[in-house]
Design an enzyme around this catalytic site. Structure first.
Site, short mmCIF file in Angstrom:
data_model
loop_
_atom_site.label_atom_id
_atom_site.label_comp_id
_atom_site.label_asym_id
_atom_site.label_seq_id
_atom_site.Cartn_x
_atom_site.Cartn_y
_atom_site.Cartn_z
N ASP A 56 3.37 7.22 4.98
CA ASP A 56 2.96 7.33 6.38
C ASP A 56 4.07 6.77 7.28
OD1 ASP A 56 1.67 7.42 8.82
OD2 ASP A 56 0.31 5.77 8.38
N GLN A 78 -2.92 7.67 5.04
CA GLN A 78 -2.55 7.61 6.45
C GLN A 78 -3.11 6.34 7.08
OE1 GLN A 78 -0.47 9.94 7.97
NE2 GLN A 78 -0.26 10.56 5.83
N CYS A 79 -2.54 5.95 8.21
CA CYS A 79 -2.96 4.79 8.98
C CYS A 79 -4.48 4.85 9.23
CB CYS A 79 -2.21 4.80 10.31
SG CYS A 79 -2.54 3.40 11.35
N PRO A 80 -5.17 3.75 9.01
CA PRO A 80 -4.72 2.38 8.76
C PRO A 80 -4.75 1.99 7.29
CG PRO A 80 -7.03 2.32 9.33
CD PRO A 80 -6.60 3.79 9.35
#
Length: 83
Positions: free
Chosen positions: A42, A15-17
């Site tokens: 993502d 997932q981000c980042p």
């Protein structure tokens, strides 16, 4: 149209980042003009990767998405003149 990749990076599940950070690290270790293929799951990566390309010297050669993932082919560039 898909491009031949010199290096492939599967970032599925991150997932981000993390997808963008790991992509930047991979690009740092590549030679100019090499192509990195990134697979990410993502949904935020679509916006993040396109913004990254706009604000860096690197170029997204191709982008695809399907029901399971987002695919990016990114060329490492040394300077803005090499785009």
């Amino acid at each position: 149209m898909s491009f031949e990749a010199d290096i492939e990076l599967d970032l599925s599940g991150l997932q981000c980042p993390m997808p963008l950070l790991k992509t930047k690290l991979a690009l740092n270790g590549m030679a100019p003009s090499q192509v990195l293929k990134v697979v990410a799951t993502d949904p935020g990566s679509e916006k993040d990767f396109h913004l990254f390309a706009e604000h860096s010297v690197h170029q997204i050669l191709d982008f695809k998405k399907d029901d399971s993932a987002y695919y990016y082919w990114i060329r490492k560039c040394e300077n803005p003149d090499s785009r």
